[in-house]
Design a protein around this motif. Structure first.
Motif, PDB file in Angstrom:
ATOM      1  N   LEU A 209      25.204 -14.287  -5.910  1.00  0.00           N
ATOM      2  CA  LEU A 209      26.064 -15.211  -7.127  1.00  0.00           C
ATOM      3  C   LEU A 209      27.740 -14.092  -7.441  1.00  0.00           C
ATOM      4  O   LEU A 209      28.627 -15.508  -7.354  1.00  0.00           O
ATOM      5  CB  LEU A 209      25.171 -15.202  -7.833  1.00  0.00           C
ATOM      6  N   LYS A 210      27.818 -13.789  -7.457  1.00  0.00           N
ATOM      7  CA  LYS A 210      28.988 -12.863  -7.927  1.00  0.00           C
ATOM      8  C   LYS A 210      29.950 -13.117  -7.012  1.00  0.00           C
ATOM      9  O   LYS A 210      31.007 -13.730  -6.330  1.00  0.00           O
ATOM     10  CB  LYS A 210      28.720 -11.339  -7.800  1.00  0.00           C
ATOM     11  N   ALA A 211      29.021 -12.438  -5.600  1.00  0.00           N
ATOM     12  CA  ALA A 211      29.916 -12.741  -4.004  1.00  0.00           C
ATOM     13  C   ALA A 211      30.365 -14.040  -3.968  1.00  0.00           C
ATOM     14  O   ALA A 211      31.173 -14.480  -3.609  1.00  0.00           O
ATOM     15  CB  ALA A 211      29.221 -11.972  -3.194  1.00  0.00           C
TER      16      ALA A 211
ATOM     17  N   GLN B 184      29.380 -19.709   0.416  1.00  0.00           N
ATOM     18  CA  GLN B 184      29.275 -20.530  -0.121  1.00  0.00           C
ATOM     19  C   GLN B 184      28.052 -20.490   0.125  1.00  0.00           C
ATOM     20  O   GLN B 184      27.146 -21.110  -1.193  1.00  0.00           O
ATOM     21  CB  GLN B 184      29.638 -21.651   0.724  1.00  0.00           C
ATOM     22  N   LYS B 185      27.282 -19.497   0.819  1.00  0.00           N
ATOM     23  CA  LYS B 185      25.389 -19.353   0.088  1.00  0.00           C
ATOM     24  C   LYS B 185      24.966 -17.887   1.198  1.00  0.00           C
ATOM     25  O   LYS B 185      25.896 -17.534   2.231  1.00  0.00           O
ATOM     26  CB  LYS B 185      25.267 -20.743   1.449  1.00  0.00           C
TER      27      LYS B 185
ATOM     28  N   ALA C  73      20.742 -31.515  -6.674  1.00  0.00           N
ATOM     29  CA  ALA C  73      21.628 -31.141  -6.093  1.00  0.00           C
ATOM     30  C   ALA C  73      21.962 -30.273  -5.452  1.00  0.00           C
ATOM     31  O   ALA C  73      23.117 -30.168  -4.521  1.00  0.00           O
ATOM     32  CB  ALA C  73      23.311 -31.617  -7.261  1.00  0.00           C
ATOM     33  N   LYS C  74      22.007 -29.055  -6.771  1.00  0.00           N
ATOM     34  CA  LYS C  74      22.331 -27.608  -5.814  1.00  0.00           C
ATOM     35  C   LYS C  74      21.364 -27.613  -4.209  1.00  0.00           C
ATOM     36  O   LYS C  74      21.608 -27.314  -3.016  1.00  0.00           O
ATOM     37  CB  LYS C  74      21.129 -26.405  -7.052  1.00  0.00           C
ATOM     38  N   ASP C  75      20.048 -27.904  -4.209  1.00  0.00           N
ATOM     39  CA  ASP C  75      19.748 -27.780  -2.479  1.00  0.00           C
ATOM     40  C   ASP C  75      19.806 -29.258  -1.807  1.00  0.00           C
ATOM     41  O   ASP C  75      20.104 -28.800  -0.620  1.00  0.00           O
ATOM     42  CB  ASP C  75      18.048 -28.350  -3.079  1.00  0.00           C
TER      43      ASP C  75
ATOM     44  N   THR D 113      25.910 -21.206  -5.430  1.00  0.00           N
ATOM     45  CA  THR D 113      25.782 -21.968  -7.143  1.00  0.00           C
ATOM     46  C   THR D 113      24.924 -22.820  -7.444  1.00  0.00           C
ATOM     47  O   THR D 113      24.873 -23.478  -7.157  1.00  0.00           O
ATOM     48  CB  THR D 113      27.638 -22.682  -7.301  1.00  0.00           C
ATOM     49  N   GLY D 114      24.367 -21.972  -9.280  1.00  0.00           N
ATOM     50  CA  GLY D 114      24.041 -22.777  -9.919  1.00  0.00           C
ATOM     51  C   GLY D 114      22.470 -22.096  -9.443  1.00  0.00           C
ATOM     52  O   GLY D 114      21.113 -22.515  -9.981  1.00  0.00           O
ATOM     53  N   SER D 115      22.129 -21.172  -8.797  1.00  0.00           N
ATOM     54  CA  SER D 115      20.890 -20.552  -7.880  1.00  0.00           C
ATOM     55  C   SER D 115      20.776 -19.646  -9.062  1.00  0.00           C
ATOM     56  O   SER D 115      21.785 -18.991  -9.856  1.00  0.00           O
ATOM     57  CB  SER D 115      21.005 -20.030  -6.755  1.00  0.00           C
TER      58      SER D 115
END
Length: 393
Positions: free
Chosen positions: A132-134, A141-142, A238-240, A369-371
């Motif tokens: 997540l920091k990366a 993006q993922k 929205a995240k998925d 983002t949001g995980s």
């Protein structure tokens, strides 16, 4: 193109029964294919140049008397590592497996076993935090981060029974077994890559191609109402949906240059396995050049953001920094390609490597983002369920 002539249940089950360690087997929604013996090995130190090498191997096999040469096997996640590909002596096919109930389901491992998580759960969640920091700082993006379970059984694991268990409970997916023993391996204990993947990387029949990327998941629930709610939440998440869109867009861009027509649905559908719900988009296309091979398409797509991340190189580099093990064939591809270029390549997930009493399972989760680290840990645990249920653990 492989012509499947037998559609009766007895031949399907016969092929499954005839599997032995060292064979190649792939049971898909299109057909079941079994390769026995080795007519020729496709020798390569790594996966670079694999398209031409496979064409040469198929041509050479034809010239030396093989009536229907097909290259079958597994290609690793990292192209710098060696693939395991052969042209079998004998090839048999049947219609897709149609078993209305689990026939001959038995435990495939001892009731006594040891399990070691690599990395352990806390270290995996810390890896998710690093991912997540990366994403926040490195324009990623993922990223897909995985973990493994090392299982040692008191008795030898019954690879054949495990394969049957997986096939009987995975009729809408892709059940496979591939010998991935090292060519120079001197001992007699084979190493088998085995799994029940829900994800088609790409298939080709003549000018028609199909790809079916999956991204965005929820664990299944025993309670029907809770299970239905999980599916509903996934379709509205929205995240998925963002995670899924990243993958579909990358697959679309990779295939566009090869196609006269390419149909990409604007919204995903949802599919289920015994263990998971997945967001799914089936992409269909018509090739400009019918001579483009299935392996060429597969190599153009691999690795998709579904199993690596996006952008690819940045995600891959971060994976190597975070994951404490070599993925090997996990998140690579398994499949076949014939002399006409037709074939079917599957994303190597929901899988394990077996050698004697030892088994290594793999599972990963897409981080965006949001995980949340605890949610991604739970997702990998649920994904282990496919193989653990097949083993009877």
């Amino acid at each position: 193109m492989i012509n499947t002539t037998a559609s009766n249940q007895s031949k399907q089950i016969t092929l499954l029964q005839n599997y032995q360690k060292g064979d190649f087997l792939l049971a898909s929604p299109k057909q079941m294919i079994l390769g026995k013996g080795v007519f020729a090995n496709v020798h390569m130190l790594n996966s670079h140049g694999i398209i031409e090498q496979m064409k040469q191997s198929l041509n050479q096999a034809k010239l030396t008397g093989h009536a229907r040469p097909i290259v079958m096997g597994a290609i690793p996640f990292d192209f710098s590592e060696s693939p395991k590909l052969v042209i079998p002596k004998e090839i048999s096919t049947a219609a897709p497996l149609e078993v209305k109930k689990q026939v001959e389901w038995r435990k495939a491992s001892s009731s006594t076993f040891e399990i070691k998580a690599v990395p352990d759960p806390e270290v995996y969640m810390e890896g998710v935090r690093k991912g997540l920091k990366a994403i926040d700082t490195d324009h990623i993006q993922k990223i897909v981060l995985s973990r493994s379970l090392h299982i040692t059984s008191a008795e030898r694991i019954d690879t054949h029974q495990l394969l049957k268990n997986l096939a009987y409970s995975n009729k809408t997916g892709y059940t496979f077994a591939v010998d991935v023993s090292l060519n120079e391996q001197k001992d007699t204990e084979p190493r088998t890559l085995i799994g029940a993947s829900p994800e088609l990387l790409v298939s080709k029949t003549g000018q028609k191609i199909v790809a079916n990327p999956l991204a965005g998941s929820r664990p299944r629930c025993k309670d029907p109402l809770e299970d239905e709610q999980q599916a509903k939440e996934l379709l509205e998440s929205a995240k998925d949906l963002h995670e899924h869109a990243v993958v579909v867009d990358a697959v679309k861009k990779s295939l566009q240059e090869y196609c006269l027509e390419l149909h990409v649905p604007t919204t995903p559908s949802i599919i289920k396995t015994e263990a998971m719900w997945h967001l799914s988009t089936e992409i269909n296309g018509i090739l400009k050049d019918p001579h483009v091979t299935s392996i060429e398409l597969a190599m153009a797509l691999h690795p998709t953001p579904a199993i690596c991340g996006f952008p690819t190189e940045a995600a891959r580099n971060t994976i190597q920094e975070i994951e404490p093990f070599d993925r090997g064939f996990f998140t690579g591809m398994v499949g076949w390609c014939d002399e006409a270029g037709d074939g079917e390549w599957i994303v190597t997930i929901r899988c394990a490597e077996i050698c004697g009493r030892n088994l290594q399972l793999f599972a990963g989760a897409g981080i965006v983002t949001g995980s949340k680290p605890e949610d991604e840990l739970a997702e990998t645990a649920a994904k282990f369920g496919t193989m653990l249920q097949g083993l009877g653990i």
